[in-house]
Design a protein around this motif. Structure first.
Motif, PDB file in Angstrom:
ATOM      1  N   VAL A   1       4.328  10.270  -1.894  1.00 14.52           N
ATOM      2  CA  VAL A   1       3.817   8.812  -2.035  1.00 14.52           C
ATOM      3  C   VAL A   1       4.927   7.915  -1.782  1.00 14.52           C
ATOM      4  O   VAL A   1       5.830   7.713  -2.420  1.00 14.52           O
TER       5      VAL A   1
ATOM      6  N   PHE B   1       0.859  -1.201   0.047  1.00 13.61           N
ATOM      7  CA  PHE B   1      -0.072   0.019   0.038  1.00 13.61           C
ATOM      8  C   PHE B   1       0.933   1.165  -0.089  1.00 13.61           C
ATOM      9  O   PHE B   1       2.078   1.177   0.256  1.00 13.61           O
ATOM     10  N   ASP B   2       0.297   2.385  -0.387  1.00  8.10           N
ATOM     11  CA  ASP B   2       1.107   3.746  -0.311  1.00  8.10           C
ATOM     12  C   ASP B   2       0.533   4.346   1.136  1.00  8.10           C
ATOM     13  O   ASP B   2      -0.506   4.239   1.557  1.00  8.10           O
TER      14      ASP B   2
ATOM     15  N   GLU C   1      -2.667   2.496  11.624  1.00 11.74           N
ATOM     16  CA  GLU C   1      -3.401   3.777  11.251  1.00 11.74           C
ATOM     17  C   GLU C   1      -3.188   4.719  12.346  1.00 11.74           C
ATOM     18  O   GLU C   1      -3.370   5.976  12.240  1.00 11.74           O
TER      19      GLU C   1
ATOM     20  N   VAL D   1       0.529   8.493   1.925  1.00 15.63           N
ATOM     21  CA  VAL D   1       0.633   9.656   1.169  1.00 15.63           C
ATOM     22  C   VAL D   1       0.468  10.721   2.199  1.00 15.63           C
ATOM     23  O   VAL D   1      -0.454  10.830   3.104  1.00 15.63           O
TER      24      VAL D   1
ATOM     25  N   THR E   1       5.668   3.942  -0.846  1.00 11.19           N
ATOM     26  CA  THR E   1       4.942   2.534  -1.245  1.00 11.19           C
ATOM     27  C   THR E   1       5.676   1.432  -0.148  1.00 11.19           C
ATOM     28  O   THR E   1       6.819   1.292  -0.280  1.00 11.19           O
TER      29      THR E   1
ATOM     30  N   LYS F   1      -1.954   9.298   5.220  1.00 16.02           N
ATOM     31  CA  LYS F   1      -3.402   8.677   4.506  1.00 16.02           C
ATOM     32  C   LYS F   1      -2.993   7.177   3.814  1.00 16.02           C
ATOM     33  O   LYS F   1      -1.727   7.098   3.321  1.00 16.02           O
ATOM     34  N   ILE F   2      -3.671   6.354   4.006  1.00 13.65           N
ATOM     35  CA  ILE F   2      -3.262   4.982   3.415  1.00 13.65           C
ATOM     36  C   ILE F   2      -4.324   4.951   2.034  1.00 13.65           C
ATOM     37  O   ILE F   2      -5.388   5.165   2.088  1.00 13.65           O
ATOM     38  N   GLU F   3      -3.513   4.656   0.975  1.00 17.26           N
ATOM     39  CA  GLU F   3      -4.174   4.419  -0.092  1.00 17.26           C
ATOM     40  C   GLU F   3      -3.710   3.183  -0.944  1.00 17.26           C
ATOM     41  O   GLU F   3      -2.596   2.643  -0.838  1.00 17.26           O
ATOM     42  N   ASN F   4      -4.426   2.661  -2.038  1.00 15.83           N
ATOM     43  CA  ASN F   4      -4.254   1.495  -2.791  1.00 15.83           C
ATOM     44  C   ASN F   4      -3.839   0.446  -2.024  1.00 15.83           C
ATOM     45  O   ASN F   4      -2.806  -0.361  -2.375  1.00 15.83           O
TER      46      ASN F   4
END
Length: 463
Positions: free
Chosen positions: A340, A187-188, A361, A190, A342, A370-373
């Motif tokens: 970003v 995950f990313d 988190e 960000v 990863t 923030k966590i993305e993807n």
């Protein structure tokens, strides 16, 4: 036994087939019509089909995502699943990464060990069974995937069209037998930056890494400063004190700082040297402008640093079956507006996703990351009494004379994607781990021994 003798007769042909596949650069590329994962993986799939058909097998190409060679009759089938896609070659090769050259009893090239060599060894194990006319009660499929290094999406596609094997293995990890695989997340994290403040040193960009599941061996940062000579002297002093491999060059009004690490698989980050985090540690010592970028650099250095178990990020999970959580910073894309990063985290087999994500988190809230993807694969675990485990243990012990110990790994293999499957070889105990590294190779003697083990395993599962 007969199978071993037949494999010995097929040795030269097996080696030539491995070389033919390794010469194809099958790194995932831009999707094109009829090429869902790019030109390289498609060419490798076509090559595997051609080799299989020359060996007398029926084949099926599932829309250039996955293909298989099949032998035998029966309602059920045994599946042996390997992948033809490879990670980028990177730098530092002593032999051409797609030359498939043989030196000192080893075939060198990206994919020799991961996973072109091993899946071809399994294919020739099936050739031996076919040519000896050994009786089987199930069909056998050698399944060639092309997206394992980037998410194994082709297996989801395959399972939407085909039923899974009743028993199977993937030759894509270690011997003796992998009965446990850690939970896998990619995950990313960000961070969007606010107004840029003025300072002695300002970060223009930081870029490094190739893939989440590789320890990055290179990263660079561009630093804008009016005191370029002073910055370069600071780096020289830092290198001497920390004994790290970095250099700096002037470029216009910027200094480009280059960080060199050591690549390793993302499942064993402790075996590598993370070039991104090595660079972050130096940048954190600079007189940076007091803004969001500086806050993030300091946060990363203080809470991740060179750790590979996630302890300072509150995710230092552990169990006796599979050990510590592994934490890898794989890629960074940091510019004046946004960062970003990863990550590749693998948590112990007896823990849950919630055990990892909830404290993570909370930790990220400290700096509004923030966590993305998010990509997630649950842990895999087979107990020692499972019929698949028992049969593979028997084969391994008979062929090697060694105890077939059960082990858990951090690597995520196709076994997580394909039901009724475990990872079985090809790396033997005590052998160096060369996958995802420069100068990847497979020893020819061990390639042939693997083919013998796989031939016997296929026969025991399908007889």
């Amino acid at each position: 036994m007969q199978l071993n003798e037949k494999i010995d007769q097929l040795k030269d042909q097996l080696i030539a087939s491995v070389q033919e596949l390794v010469k194809i650069k099958s790194v995932e590329g831009e999707a094109k019509e009829g090429m869902p994962y790019g030109e390289g993986p498609t060419k490798a799939l076509e090559c595997a089909i051609k080799i299989s058909e020359k060996l007398g097998f029926k084949t099926r190409n599932v829309e250039n995502r996955v293909a298989y060679a099949e032998f035998g009759e029966g309602e059920d089938y045994v599946g042996i699943l390997g992948h033809l896609d490879v990670v980028p070659e990177g730098d530092g090769w002593i032999h051409p990464p797609y030359g498939a050259e043989i030196h000192d009893g080893k075939i060198y090239g990206r994919g020799t060990a991961d996973d072109k060599g091993p899946i071809i060894a399994a294919l020739y194990g099936l050739v031996a069974i076919k040519e000896l006319n050994l009786p089987l009660s199930k069909r056998v499929r050698i399944i060639f995937g092309t997206n394992e290094e980037s998410g194994s999406n082709e297996i989801k596609y395959y399972l939407a069209k085909e039923k899974p094997p009743v028993l199977g293995f993937t030759p894509d990890a270690d011997f003796p037998i992998i009965n446990g695989e850690k939970g896998l997340t990619t995950f990313d994290i960000v961070k969007n930056f606010g107004e840029v403040a003025e300072g002695v040193c300002n970060i223009k960009y930081i870029k490094g890494g190739n893939k989440a599941n590789m320890v990055p061996d290179y990263c660079e940062a561009a630093i804008i400063t009016g005191n370029m000579d002073e910055l370069m002297e600071t780096l020289e002093d830092y290198k001497t004190r920390r004994k790290c491999n970095m250099e700096a060059v002037k470029s216009g009004d910027m200094v480009i700082i280059k960080s060199y690490g050591k690549s390793a698989h993302g499942s064993t980050p402790e075996l590598g040297l993370n070039a991104i985090m090595q660079l972050i540690a130096f940048v954190a010592t600079l007189d940076l402008a007091a803004d969001d970028k500086r806050d993030l650099i300091e946060y990363l250095d203080e809470n991740i640093g060179m750790e590979t178990n996630g302890e300072s990020m509150n995710v230092g999970l552990y169990d006796e079956v599979s050990g510590n959580l592994s934490f890898n910073v794989g890629v960074i894309d940091f510019n004046e507006k946004k960062a970003v990063i990863t990550l590749n985290l693998r948590y112990p087999v007896t823990k849950t996703y919630e055990d990892m994500i909830v404290p993570l988190e909370e930790k990220l809230k400290e700096i509004d990351l923030k966590i993305e993807n998010m990509g997630h694969h649950k842990p895999l675990y087979y107990n020692e009494d499972h019929v698949l485990i028992k049969k593979l243990q028997q084969v391994y012990t008979e062929e090697t004379g060694e105890e077939a110990k059960l082990i858990s790994i951090g690597g995520g293999t196709y076994a997580k994607e394909m039901p009724n499957t475990v990872a079985f070889g090809p790396r033997f105990p005590g052998s160096p781990d060369v996958i995802h590294q420069p100068n990847e190779y497979i020893e020819i003697d061990k390639l042939i021994l693997s083919a013998k083990i796989y031939a016997k395993a296929i026969y025991e599962l399908a007889k």
